[in-house]
Design a protein around this motif. Structure first.
Motif, mmCIF file in Angstrom:
data_model
loop_
_atom_site.group_PDB
_atom_site.id
_atom_site.type_symbol
_atom_site.label_atom_id
_atom_site.label_comp_id
_atom_site.label_asym_id
_atom_site.label_seq_id
_atom_site.Cartn_x
_atom_site.Cartn_y
_atom_site.Cartn_z
ATOM 1 N N VAL A 1 0.870 -1.184 0.000
ATOM 2 C CA VAL A 1 0.000 0.000 0.000
ATOM 3 C C VAL A 1 0.905 1.232 0.000
ATOM 4 O O VAL A 1 1.319 1.715 1.058
ATOM 5 C CB VAL A 1 -0.934 0.038 1.240
ATOM 6 C CG1 VAL A 1 -1.880 1.229 1.148
ATOM 7 C CG2 VAL A 1 -1.708 -1.254 1.396
ATOM 8 N N PRO A 2 1.246 1.717 -1.185
ATOM 9 C CA PRO A 2 2.095 2.911 -1.249
ATOM 10 C C PRO A 2 1.436 4.086 -0.526
ATOM 11 O O PRO A 2 0.203 4.210 -0.529
ATOM 12 C CB PRO A 2 2.206 3.192 -2.754
ATOM 13 C CG PRO A 2 1.844 1.907 -3.428
ATOM 14 C CD PRO A 2 0.872 1.213 -2.499
ATOM 15 N N PRO A 3 2.244 4.924 0.095
ATOM 16 C CA PRO A 3 1.686 6.070 0.840
ATOM 17 C C PRO A 3 0.797 6.979 0.000
ATOM 18 O O PRO A 3 -0.057 7.672 0.536
ATOM 19 C CB PRO A 3 2.924 6.828 1.322
ATOM 20 C CG PRO A 3 4.033 5.842 1.280
ATOM 21 C CD PRO A 3 3.699 4.857 0.202
ATOM 22 N N ALA B 1 -4.766 5.330 1.576
ATOM 23 C CA ALA B 1 -3.574 4.624 2.058
ATOM 24 C C ALA B 1 -3.498 4.567 3.585
ATOM 25 O O ALA B 1 -3.158 3.522 4.140
ATOM 26 C CB ALA B 1 -2.314 5.273 1.491
ATOM 27 N N ALA B 2 -3.799 5.646 4.260
ATOM 28 C CA ALA B 2 -3.661 5.676 5.722
ATOM 29 C C ALA B 2 -4.497 4.589 6.378
ATOM 30 O O ALA B 2 -4.003 3.835 7.231
ATOM 31 C CB ALA B 2 -4.047 7.048 6.267
ATOM 32 N N LEU B 3 -5.742 4.474 5.975
ATOM 33 C CA LEU B 3 -6.624 3.457 6.554
ATOM 34 C C LEU B 3 -6.219 2.054 6.103
ATOM 35 O O LEU B 3 -6.179 1.119 6.913
ATOM 36 C CB LEU B 3 -8.079 3.734 6.188
ATOM 37 C CG LEU B 3 -9.093 2.738 6.744
ATOM 38 C CD1 LEU B 3 -9.043 2.691 8.283
ATOM 39 C CD2 LEU B 3 -10.493 3.089 6.274
ATOM 40 N N PRO C 1 -3.676 3.652 17.641
ATOM 41 C CA PRO C 1 -3.270 5.043 17.376
ATOM 42 C C PRO C 1 -1.763 5.186 17.165
ATOM 43 O O PRO C 1 -1.322 5.990 16.342
ATOM 44 C CB PRO C 1 -3.737 5.811 18.620
ATOM 45 C CG PRO C 1 -4.186 4.811 19.609
ATOM 46 C CD PRO C 1 -4.323 3.494 18.936
ATOM 47 N N VAL C 2 -0.991 4.398 17.901
ATOM 48 C CA VAL C 2 0.472 4.442 17.755
ATOM 49 C C VAL C 2 0.859 4.035 16.338
ATOM 50 O O VAL C 2 1.662 4.702 15.674
ATOM 51 C CB VAL C 2 1.157 3.515 18.791
ATOM 52 C CG1 VAL C 2 2.636 3.365 18.498
ATOM 53 C CG2 VAL C 2 0.919 4.011 20.201
ATOM 54 N N ILE D 1 2.997 4.274 10.854
ATOM 55 C CA ILE D 1 3.047 3.854 9.451
ATOM 56 C C ILE D 1 2.628 4.932 8.467
ATOM 57 O O ILE D 1 2.850 4.784 7.265
ATOM 58 C CB ILE D 1 2.229 2.561 9.219
ATOM 59 C CG1 ILE D 1 0.773 2.745 9.569
ATOM 60 C CG2 ILE D 1 2.840 1.403 9.945
ATOM 61 C CD1 ILE D 1 -0.088 1.510 9.394
ATOM 62 N N ASN D 2 2.080 6.021 8.973
ATOM 63 C CA ASN D 2 1.647 7.077 8.069
ATOM 64 C C ASN D 2 2.464 8.366 8.165
ATOM 65 O O ASN D 2 2.425 9.177 7.242
ATOM 66 C CB ASN D 2 0.161 7.375 8.283
ATOM 67 C CG ASN D 2 -0.701 6.232 7.810
ATOM 68 O OD1 ASN D 2 -0.653 5.851 6.651
ATOM 69 N ND2 ASN D 2 -1.449 5.633 8.724
ATOM 70 N N TYR D 3 3.190 8.560 9.265
ATOM 71 C CA TYR D 3 3.911 9.817 9.437
ATOM 72 C C TYR D 3 5.402 9.660 9.754
ATOM 73 O O TYR D 3 6.158 10.610 9.593
ATOM 74 C CB TYR D 3 3.248 10.667 10.541
ATOM 75 C CG TYR D 3 1.840 11.041 10.177
ATOM 76 C CD1 TYR D 3 1.587 12.006 9.206
ATOM 77 C CD2 TYR D 3 0.758 10.403 10.761
ATOM 78 C CE1 TYR D 3 0.290 12.341 8.846
ATOM 79 C CE2 TYR D 3 -0.545 10.728 10.404
ATOM 80 C CZ TYR D 3 -0.767 11.692 9.450
ATOM 81 O OH TYR D 3 -2.046 12.013 9.088
ATOM 82 N N ILE D 4 5.807 8.503 10.204
ATOM 83 C CA ILE D 4 7.215 8.278 10.555
ATOM 84 C C ILE D 4 7.918 7.714 9.319
ATOM 85 O O ILE D 4 7.409 6.773 8.702
ATOM 86 C CB ILE D 4 7.341 7.292 11.746
ATOM 87 C CG1 ILE D 4 6.537 7.781 12.959
ATOM 88 C CG2 ILE D 4 8.794 7.024 12.098
ATOM 89 C CD1 ILE D 4 7.031 9.067 13.583
ATOM 90 N N PRO D 5 9.082 8.258 8.953
ATOM 91 C CA PRO D 5 9.815 7.689 7.809
ATOM 92 C C PRO D 5 10.132 6.205 8.044
ATOM 93 O O PRO D 5 10.382 5.790 9.173
ATOM 94 C CB PRO D 5 11.101 8.520 7.761
ATOM 95 C CG PRO D 5 10.766 9.793 8.462
ATOM 96 C CD PRO D 5 9.759 9.419 9.513
ATOM 97 N N GLN D 6 10.106 5.440 6.958
ATOM 98 C CA GLN D 6 10.253 3.989 7.059
ATOM 99 C C GLN D 6 11.452 3.556 7.902
ATOM 100 O O GLN D 6 11.336 2.643 8.721
ATOM 101 C CB GLN D 6 10.360 3.371 5.663
ATOM 102 C CG GLN D 6 10.399 1.858 5.693
ATOM 103 C CD GLN D 6 10.722 1.286 4.340
ATOM 104 O OE1 GLN D 6 11.875 1.044 4.034
ATOM 105 N NE2 GLN D 6 9.690 1.095 3.524
#
Length: 185
Positions: free
Chosen positions: A81-83, A88-90, A144-145, A150-155
């Motif tokens: 699931v590419p960003p 993508a977030a969900l 929530p963590v 997975i949506n805001y922290i770089p891989q």
């Protein structure tokens, strides 16, 4: 001032390790944070002495299981699931919560019990007794963590972020496991 210099040097060193040996770095980070979580769990439950073997079990599990699994899962998640994909977030959160979380929880309950020297049958019974309640708590605490992770922290930093939160999760788990052991004795 000195603390800022030390912190900056530590971050640069960590980033260098992530670049040259990402899997090993994440495995070592997971081992250290897992051992720290168990140690702090022992402190808050007022254990008469530090159980180094228990800390070694958690460190081993972090090094061999959670560190490598998280490394590969987060890489795979970005491909599945590419960003930039629609929703993508969900979608990324659902993949994490319904595949990765149940697997890691199952492995942790089973393998940590096996590392304590318990038989396969005993471990299977413990997993059966604890899994559903632990998974529901995992979904409450980690959803929530992981949404943020997975949506805001770089891989390259997702494992580190999860490991830092996992210190508190491990404290919770070790406390629950010790309460269950004390109840059964």
């Amino acid at each position: 001032m000195l603390a800022a210099v030390i912190l900056d040097k530590g971050i640069r060193s960590y980033n260098g390790c992530l670049f040259t040996r990402p899997l090993l770095t994440k495995a070592c980070t997971s081992a250290c944070t897992a051992a720290l979580g168990d140690f702090l769990g022992q402190l808050i439950t007022k254990q008469p002495k530090t159980n180094l073997i228990s800390m070694a079990r958690y460190a081993s599990f972090g090094f061999v299981v959670t560190g490598p699994l998280a490394h590969y899962f987060y890489k795979m998640l970005d491909k599945i699931v590419p960003p930039t994909a629609y929703g993508a977030a969900l979608k990324r959160l659902l993949v994490d919560r319904f595949t990765f979380a149940p697997l890691v929880l199952l492995l942790s309950l089973y393998i940590l019990s096996r590392l304590e020297g318990k038989s396969h049958e005993t471990c299977a019974k413990e997993v059966k007794a604890k899994y559903w309640a632990a998974l529901k708590m995992n979904w409450k605490v980690w959803t929530p963590v992981q949404y943020i992770n997975i949506n805001y922290i770089p891989q390259q930093y997702r494992s580190l972020f999860a490991n830092l939160v996992a210190v508190f999760w491990i404290m919770y788990l070790t406390n629950k496991r010790r309460q269950a052991t004390a109840k059964n004795n």
